[in-house]
Design a protein around this motif. Structure first.
Motif, PDB file in Angstrom:
ATOM      1  N   VAL A  46       8.906 -10.343  -1.249  1.00 40.68           N
ATOM      2  CA  VAL A  46       8.216  -9.052  -1.134  1.00 40.68           C
ATOM      3  C   VAL A  46       7.811  -8.791   0.313  1.00 40.68           C
ATOM      4  O   VAL A  46       7.936  -7.669   0.816  1.00 40.68           O
ATOM      5  N   TRP A  47       7.318  -9.818   0.992  1.00 38.71           N
ATOM      6  CA  TRP A  47       6.905  -9.653   2.395  1.00 38.71           C
ATOM      7  C   TRP A  47       8.100  -9.418   3.315  1.00 38.71           C
ATOM      8  O   TRP A  47       8.096  -8.510   4.138  1.00 38.71           O
ATOM      9  N   ILE A  48       9.129 -10.238   3.171  1.00 37.24           N
ATOM     10  CA  ILE A  48      10.265 -10.179   4.090  1.00 37.24           C
ATOM     11  C   ILE A  48      11.040  -8.876   3.934  1.00 37.24           C
ATOM     12  O   ILE A  48      11.391  -8.215   4.917  1.00 37.24           O
ATOM     13  N   PHE A  49      11.301  -8.497   2.710  1.00 35.25           N
ATOM     14  CA  PHE A  49      12.110  -7.297   2.454  1.00 35.25           C
ATOM     15  C   PHE A  49      11.259  -6.038   2.318  1.00 35.25           C
ATOM     16  O   PHE A  49      11.806  -4.958   2.081  1.00 35.25           O
ATOM     17  N   ARG A  50       9.943  -6.205   2.446  1.00 38.25           N
ATOM     18  CA  ARG A  50       9.018  -5.072   2.385  1.00 38.25           C
ATOM     19  C   ARG A  50       9.249  -4.218   1.143  1.00 38.25           C
ATOM     20  O   ARG A  50       9.420  -2.993   1.214  1.00 38.25           O
ATOM     21  N   ILE A  51       9.264  -4.887   0.025  1.00 34.53           N
ATOM     22  CA  ILE A  51       9.486  -4.200  -1.247  1.00 34.53           C
ATOM     23  C   ILE A  51       8.226  -3.417  -1.608  1.00 34.53           C
ATOM     24  O   ILE A  51       7.124  -3.970  -1.627  1.00 34.53           O
ATOM     25  N   PRO A  52       8.342  -2.136  -1.892  1.00 32.36           N
ATOM     26  CA  PRO A  52       7.155  -1.342  -2.252  1.00 32.36           C
ATOM     27  C   PRO A  52       6.483  -1.877  -3.502  1.00 32.36           C
ATOM     28  O   PRO A  52       7.151  -2.367  -4.424  1.00 32.36           O
ATOM     29  N   SER A  53       5.176  -1.768  -3.535  1.00 38.09           N
ATOM     30  CA  SER A  53       4.424  -2.320  -4.659  1.00 38.09           C
ATOM     31  C   SER A  53       4.723  -1.592  -5.963  1.00 38.09           C
ATOM     32  O   SER A  53       4.580  -2.172  -7.043  1.00 38.09           O
ATOM     33  N   ASP A  56      -0.982  -9.600  -4.878  1.00 43.53           N
ATOM     34  CA  ASP A  56      -1.493  -8.279  -5.256  1.00 43.53           C
ATOM     35  C   ASP A  56      -1.805  -8.216  -6.745  1.00 43.53           C
ATOM     36  O   ASP A  56      -2.800  -7.599  -7.158  1.00 43.53           O
TER      37      ASP A  56
END
Length: 263
Positions: free
Chosen positions: A41-48, A56
């Motif tokens: 999630v952090w590396i690919f900046r996946i939206p929440s 989260d």
């Protein structure tokens, strides 16, 4: 020496339910999966709103609502699981005892199993209302057929030699079932229970999507409200519930049939 052992029902050596090594491996795999999820999630900046990070979910989910929904789902799952498996095993006993009974019960069970539960949901709702009773019925419908088939296979797996011995001993039909057929069916019965455990949770959640309440309803409502952390908390709790029910069945199996060889 009991008659069960005389009839060559294999005895297995006692094994510890959970060894320290296996427990550490399982916890390590679970922790690694959570870390990979967090990093992805952090590396690919996946939206929440697509996939929130585990951190989260832990910090932002409405855990009070989720745990309340878990309690309702767990009760419905337990009731449906018990009812469905009792009906399935009793049905297997009746089918194995008489060809006439088999010709009555088995076709009906097969037809009922072939109908999607979602298609039956409106009729179940009309009959049992929009409440926990409907979810229990759906769970029971999902789990009873695998138990019926597996238990029937176990009841019919007794060797001809064992049944001949019972005739030589002048045993009644009831005694033959109590001493031979039922013990022989237990490994297959518990295999069916392991299959039914996660299916019961799935069945209850499917019903809850329709009738409301529990984790199934929470998944839908939180998704529509874009409360993805709460939605994923419900998903996580449902997985924990399925794993817990599976583990309980495994413990009961190892306690109840210590003589059976399992893989």
């Amino acid at each position: 020496m009991t008659l069960t052992r005389v009839l060559a029902l294999p005895r297995r050596p006692r094994r510890r339910l959970v060894t320290p090594t296996s427990a550490l491996i399982s916890l390590g795999v679970l922790a690694a999966a959570v870390v990979v999820w967090q990093l992805a999630v952090w590396i690919f900046r996946i939206p929440s709103f697509i996939l929130p990070a585990p951190s989260d979910i832990a910090l932002q989910a409405d855990w009070g609502t989720a745990l309340s929904a878990l309690a309702q789902t767990a009760l419905s799952t337990a009731a449906g699981f018990v009812a469905g498996n009792i009906v399935g095993y009793v049905g297997a006993l009746l089918i194995s005892s008489s060809r006439t009974v088999s010709s009555i019960i088995f076709p009906g069970a097969l037809v009922l199993r072939s109908i999607p539960v979602v298609a039956l949901a409106p009729f179940i709702t009309l009959a049992f209302g929009r409440g926990p009773a409907a979810t229990v019925v759906v769970a029971a419908l999902i789990v009873f057929f695998p138990t019926l088939i597996n238990s029937l296979q176990g009841l019919n797996s007794v060797s001809a030699e064992s049944m001949e011995l019972m005739k030589v001993l002048n045993a009644s039909r009831l005694q033959s079932y109590a001493r031979v057929r039922i013990p022989a069916s237990l490994p297959s019965f518990f295999s069916a229970l392991r299959i039914a455990a996660p299916n019961a949770v799935l069945g209850v959640m499917t019903a809850e999507w329709i009738v409301g309440g529990g984790l199934g309803h929470l998944v839908i409502t939180s998704w529509l409200a874009l409360q993805m952390q709460t939605m994923w908390s419900a998903v996580v709790l449902s997985a924990i519930l399925a794993a817990a029910l599976f583990s309980i069945v495994a413990v009961l199996e190892r306690t109840a049939i210590t003589w059976a060889r399992t893989t």
